[in-house]
Design a protein around this motif. Structure first.
Motif, PDB file in Angstrom:
ATOM      1  N   ALA A   1     -73.632 -31.670  -9.082  1.00 41.79           N
ATOM      2  CA  ALA A   1     -73.480 -30.211  -9.070  1.00 41.79           C
ATOM      3  C   ALA A   1     -72.528 -29.829 -10.184  1.00 41.79           C
ATOM      4  O   ALA A   1     -71.688 -30.628 -10.611  1.00 41.79           O
ATOM      5  CB  ALA A   1     -72.941 -29.731  -7.727  1.00 41.79           C
ATOM      6  N   LEU A   2     -72.649 -28.625 -10.670  1.00 37.60           N
ATOM      7  CA  LEU A   2     -71.694 -28.151 -11.662  1.00 37.60           C
ATOM      8  C   LEU A   2     -70.294 -28.101 -11.056  1.00 37.60           C
ATOM      9  O   LEU A   2     -70.124 -27.773  -9.882  1.00 37.60           O
ATOM     10  CB  LEU A   2     -72.081 -26.765 -12.152  1.00 37.60           C
ATOM     11  CG  LEU A   2     -73.350 -26.659 -13.021  1.00 37.60           C
ATOM     12  CD1 LEU A   2     -73.639 -25.205 -13.354  1.00 37.60           C
ATOM     13  CD2 LEU A   2     -73.210 -27.491 -14.279  1.00 37.60           C
ATOM     14  N   ALA A   3     -69.280 -28.405 -11.863  1.00 42.09           N
ATOM     15  CA  ALA A   3     -67.904 -28.368 -11.379  1.00 42.09           C
ATOM     16  C   ALA A   3     -67.528 -26.979 -10.893  1.00 42.09           C
ATOM     17  O   ALA A   3     -66.669 -26.827 -10.011  1.00 42.09           O
ATOM     18  CB  ALA A   3     -66.951 -28.828 -12.477  1.00 42.09           C
ATOM     19  N   SER A   4     -68.198 -25.959 -11.396  1.00 40.06           N
ATOM     20  CA  SER A   4     -67.887 -24.592 -10.984  1.00 40.06           C
ATOM     21  C   SER A   4     -68.438 -24.243  -9.608  1.00 40.06           C
ATOM     22  O   SER A   4     -68.060 -23.235  -9.017  1.00 40.06           O
ATOM     23  CB  SER A   4     -68.463 -23.602 -12.004  1.00 40.06           C
ATOM     24  OG  SER A   4     -69.872 -23.774 -12.123  1.00 40.06           O
TER      25      SER A   4
ATOM     26  N   THR B   1     -70.134 -34.580   0.383  1.00 42.16           N
ATOM     27  CA  THR B   1     -68.719 -34.658   0.036  1.00 42.16           C
ATOM     28  C   THR B   1     -68.142 -33.263  -0.157  1.00 42.16           C
ATOM     29  O   THR B   1     -68.716 -32.438  -0.867  1.00 42.16           O
ATOM     30  CB  THR B   1     -68.539 -35.467  -1.261  1.00 42.16           C
ATOM     31  OG1 THR B   1     -69.101 -36.773  -1.078  1.00 42.16           O
ATOM     32  CG2 THR B   1     -67.076 -35.582  -1.631  1.00 42.16           C
ATOM     33  N   ALA B   2     -67.022 -33.011   0.496  1.00 37.95           N
ATOM     34  CA  ALA B   2     -66.403 -31.686   0.393  1.00 37.95           C
ATOM     35  C   ALA B   2     -65.781 -31.510  -0.989  1.00 37.95           C
ATOM     36  O   ALA B   2     -64.891 -32.255  -1.378  1.00 37.95           O
ATOM     37  CB  ALA B   2     -65.337 -31.520   1.473  1.00 37.95           C
ATOM     38  N   SER B   3     -66.283 -30.551  -1.737  1.00 37.25           N
ATOM     39  CA  SER B   3     -65.734 -30.281  -3.065  1.00 37.25           C
ATOM     40  C   SER B   3     -66.017 -28.830  -3.397  1.00 37.25           C
ATOM     41  O   SER B   3     -67.140 -28.458  -3.728  1.00 37.25           O
ATOM     42  CB  SER B   3     -66.368 -31.197  -4.117  1.00 37.25           C
ATOM     43  OG  SER B   3     -65.753 -31.029  -5.364  1.00 37.25           O
ATOM     44  N   ALA B   4     -65.006 -28.006  -3.261  1.00 36.92           N
ATOM     45  CA  ALA B   4     -65.167 -26.564  -3.430  1.00 36.92           C
ATOM     46  C   ALA B   4     -65.471 -26.204  -4.877  1.00 36.92           C
ATOM     47  O   ALA B   4     -65.182 -26.960  -5.808  1.00 36.92           O
ATOM     48  CB  ALA B   4     -63.903 -25.845  -2.961  1.00 36.92           C
ATOM     49  N   GLY B   5     -66.061 -25.009  -5.052  1.00 40.90           N
ATOM     50  CA  GLY B   5     -66.356 -24.533  -6.394  1.00 40.90           C
ATOM     51  C   GLY B   5     -65.098 -24.452  -7.252  1.00 40.90           C
ATOM     52  O   GLY B   5     -64.052 -23.987  -6.802  1.00 40.90           O
ATOM     53  N   GLY B   6     -65.183 -24.963  -8.485  1.00 39.14           N
ATOM     54  CA  GLY B   6     -64.049 -24.923  -9.398  1.00 39.14           C
ATOM     55  C   GLY B   6     -63.010 -25.988  -9.155  1.00 39.14           C
ATOM     56  O   GLY B   6     -61.945 -25.984  -9.769  1.00 39.14           O
ATOM     57  N   ASN B   7     -63.306 -26.947  -8.254  1.00 40.28           N
ATOM     58  CA  ASN B   7     -62.341 -27.994  -7.903  1.00 40.28           C
ATOM     59  C   ASN B   7     -63.058 -29.334  -7.884  1.00 40.28           C
ATOM     60  O   ASN B   7     -64.076 -29.488  -7.221  1.00 40.28           O
ATOM     61  CB  ASN B   7     -61.741 -27.690  -6.533  1.00 40.28           C
ATOM     62  CG  ASN B   7     -60.588 -28.624  -6.188  1.00 40.28           C
ATOM     63  OD1 ASN B   7     -60.480 -29.714  -6.729  1.00 40.28           O
ATOM     64  ND2 ASN B   7     -59.743 -28.188  -5.272  1.00 40.28           N
TER      65      ASN B   7
ATOM     66  N   SER C   1     -69.942 -31.664 -14.756  1.00 44.39           N
ATOM     67  CA  SER C   1     -70.556 -31.726 -13.429  1.00 44.39           C
ATOM     68  C   SER C   1     -69.758 -32.686 -12.566  1.00 44.39           C
ATOM     69  O   SER C   1     -68.887 -33.420 -13.059  1.00 44.39           O
ATOM     70  CB  SER C   1     -72.014 -32.190 -13.523  1.00 44.39           C
ATOM     71  OG  SER C   1     -72.808 -31.239 -14.198  1.00 44.39           O
ATOM     72  N   LYS C   2     -70.049 -32.702 -11.273  1.00 43.16           N
ATOM     73  CA  LYS C   2     -69.348 -33.592 -10.354  1.00 43.16           C
ATOM     74  C   LYS C   2     -70.355 -34.184  -9.378  1.00 43.16           C
ATOM     75  O   LYS C   2     -71.453 -33.658  -9.183  1.00 43.16           O
ATOM     76  CB  LYS C   2     -68.251 -32.851  -9.608  1.00 43.16           C
ATOM     77  CG  LYS C   2     -68.735 -31.638  -8.823  1.00 43.16           C
ATOM     78  CD  LYS C   2     -67.568 -30.839  -8.264  1.00 43.16           C
ATOM     79  CE  LYS C   2     -68.044 -29.561  -7.584  1.00 43.16           C
ATOM     80  NZ  LYS C   2     -66.908 -28.742  -7.089  1.00 43.16           N
ATOM     81  N   LEU C   3     -69.969 -35.310  -8.766  1.00 47.09           N
ATOM     82  CA  LEU C   3     -70.833 -36.028  -7.839  1.00 47.09           C
ATOM     83  C   LEU C   3     -70.269 -35.990  -6.424  1.00 47.09           C
ATOM     84  O   LEU C   3     -69.051 -36.070  -6.228  1.00 47.09           O
ATOM     85  CB  LEU C   3     -70.990 -37.497  -8.272  1.00 47.09           C
ATOM     86  CG  LEU C   3     -71.608 -37.756  -9.652  1.00 47.09           C
ATOM     87  CD1 LEU C   3     -71.659 -39.262  -9.908  1.00 47.09           C
ATOM     88  CD2 LEU C   3     -72.999 -37.158  -9.750  1.00 47.09           C
TER      89      LEU C   3
END
Length: 564
Positions: free
Chosen positions: A452-455, A487-493, A520-522
């Motif tokens: 997903a995009l890091a944003s 995996t919990a990863s909020a937008g922009g974090n 992006s992030k996984l």
């Protein structure tokens, strides 16, 4: 008579929850029957019924169905149907069907499914005194609050039908705790008046409209996923509170679709009938209501619906249902009523991955940063850290967007999300098959690594089904994953992400300009066979893979591991 294997309850009481966030008007209620006896002789049952003031004897259990002639040995007497429009019917000819032969406790002039049920029992020579207490859009909690004086009478049999979305997981707009609480409250109310009463849960159905409204994937995969969630909730209530049985009406609807007798979109393809009302694609049509009544008839009386007449003067003929369609509906009702109960029906609890390790072009850190071709080497969940990872081989991916890539873009979408390489991702997967070439066990855990995009946030709603080596569906096992289970990863974090990555090829909105400038992030989710509804792994011995269906999933890696 149909055998009804019953398990002893494990839990006795649930805390009250707030009412469901989305209450839909004109929905159906579940049928619930508590039975407190096991196999008894007919004479003993009659004595038991007389000792508590019952009008009839409880159902006699045997191992085989012996037809309508022996149905008279089943429990008769008074029966109350509690529900909403999924019980009283949404439209004519069902709404007022056979209303003169039954009692409407609310004086609304309704016949509905109870009216059809009454007609079926008359066809079979049975004598049931049928009453319905139904209110459009009502929940079981609402019935308990406002209709206790009716429901709390000394009934022989009670059928409970819940609002059609309330048993769903909270992530799908449901309120299962409220469903469980109300089911138990009504059970206790009925048994206080008649300790020998039988209580049945009326399992409702998925529909094209409800699948869309509750956020499931469209088509048959969404119907299967929603029905799996409904089935899980109903059998949990059955298990926890010692109900007599579950009338699997919703499973009957799904069975008709899977056998090609009804169109999953409620269309008019040749040789099919419409299960759902054309007015909203959610309520039952006359075909669906007849099927509901036939499943209830089979479950409650123990008689074989395949022996019911479908000719002149029958319920089917009076509803305008042709003999061929009616015979098929009676057969499906029989098949649904004789399905084995899921033993210890699982509550789906997929686990997010909280940490991962990689080999190859990776810079360590929190999170790790993938700078080129890399391999996933371990995943950590609340169950532990696992390194025995097996990657899947992908095929049949139908996504239309160009896959993203750390290096060169894959030659074709089916090459993406294969093995354990994380440099490639199938962007916005439509559907795809992922084969492992191995048998599964109760200790198998599947995983999906998603980009997903890091944003934004990690995770997309996805339907998972079991498939065999030829990519054919295995049984009715499915799982509806929701985005929040990754995996919990909020937008922009990115601090909780498994890794970060800068794609250098593929979709411009993901790679950035120049390519590689957008991060992006996984993240990942893991799940077991039990989450898919499998209670006995030997029953799915032909399964060697899974199918993923999602309009937005970007799977980088799909694989499995084994817990100790």
């Amino acid at each position: 008579m149909f055998s009804s294997r019953k398990r002893w309850s494990r839990t006795r009481g649930l805390e009250e929850e707030n009412v469901m966030r989305r209450t839909r008007p004109d929905e159906s209620l579940l049928v619930i029957h508590p039975r407190r006896t096991r196999v008894l002789g007919l004479a003993a049952m009659t004595l038991l019924a007389a000792s508590v003031g019952c009008a009839g004897a409880p159902e006699l259990e045997q191992e085989e169905s012996t037809g309508v002639q022996e149905a008279a040995a089943g429990a008769q007497g008074s029966i109350l149907f509690v529900g909403n429009s999924f019980t009283h019917g949404h439209e004519e000819p069902v709404y007022s069907y056979n209303k003169g032969a039954i009692t409407d406790a609310n004086n609304s002039g309704q016949g509905g499914v109870p009216g059809i049920f009454k007609k079926l029992t008359v066809q079979a020579g049975l004598a049931y005194d049928v009453t319905l207490e139904t209110v459009s859009g009502e929940t079981l909690s609402g019935h308990y609050s406002t209709k206790a004086a009716i429901i709390g009478r000394a009934w022989n049999t009670v059928v409970l039908q819940e609002n059609s979305t309330r048993p769903l997981p909270t992530a799908r707009g449901g309120n299962p705790t409220a469903f469980f609480t109300a089911s138990n409250d009504l059970r206790n109310l009925v048994l206080t008046a008649n300790p020998a009463a039988r209580l049945f849960l009326y399992e409702t159905w998925a529909s094209p409209a409800s699948v869309s409204a509750q956020g499931y994937t469209s088509g048959i995969a969404g119907l299967q996923a929603m029905q799996s969630d409904l089935r899980t909730a109903y059998f949990k209530a059955y298990d926890d509170f010692d109900f007599t049985g579950v009338a699997r009406v919703g499973d009957g609807f799904l069975r008709a679709v899977e056998q090609g007798l009804a169109d999953p979109s409620n269309g008019t393809s040749a040789g099919t009938f419409k299960l759902w009302s054309t007015s909203d694609n959610r309520h039952a049509s006359k075909y669906g209501s007849y099927l509901a009544a036939a499943v209830l008839y089979a479950k409650i009386t123990g008689a074989d619906p395949r022996t019911l007449s479908v000719g002149a003067g029958s319920a089917a003929a009076e509803l305008g249902i042709g003999a061929t369609d009616a015979s098929n509906l009676n057969r499906i009702a029989y098949e649904s009523a004789t399905l084995p109960d899921p033993i210890g029906a699982p509550v789906s609890q997929p686990l997010p991955a909280t940490r991962a390790s990689f080999t190859g072009s990776v810079t360590t850190g929190t999170p790790a940063n993938l700078t080129g071709n890399a391999q996933l080497s371990s995943l950590t969940t609340s169950e532990g850290t696992f390194t025995n990872l097996l990657g899947a081989t992908a095929s049949g991916i139908t996504g239309t967007n160009t896959p993203n890539s750390r290096g060169s873009t894959p030659a074709s979408a089916p090459a993406a999300a294969s093995g354990l390489s994380v440099n490639d991702g199938a962007n916005n997967l439509g559907a795809g098959n992922f084969q492992f070439g191995t048998a599964f066990t109760a200790k198998t855990r599947f995983f999906i690594v998603e980009s997903a995009l890091a944003s934004g946030t990690v995770g997309d709603d996805t339907v998972v089904t079991l498939i065999d080596a030829s990519n054919n569906r295995v049984g009715a096992f499915s799982l509806s994953l929701v985005a929040s289970q990754f995996t919990a990863s909020a937008g922009g974090n990115t601090s909780n992400a498994l890794a970060t990555i800068n794609y250098t090829g593929g979709v411009a909105s993901v790679t950035g300009s120049p390519p590689g400038s957008v991060q992006s992030k996984l993240g990942a989710v893991t799940f077991s066979l039990a989450d898919l509804g499998v209670t006995n792994p030997t029953s799915i011995s032909s399964a060697t893979g899974i199918r993923l269906t999602s309009s937005t999933l970007d799977p980088n890696v799909v694989g499995l591991y084994t817990v100790p």
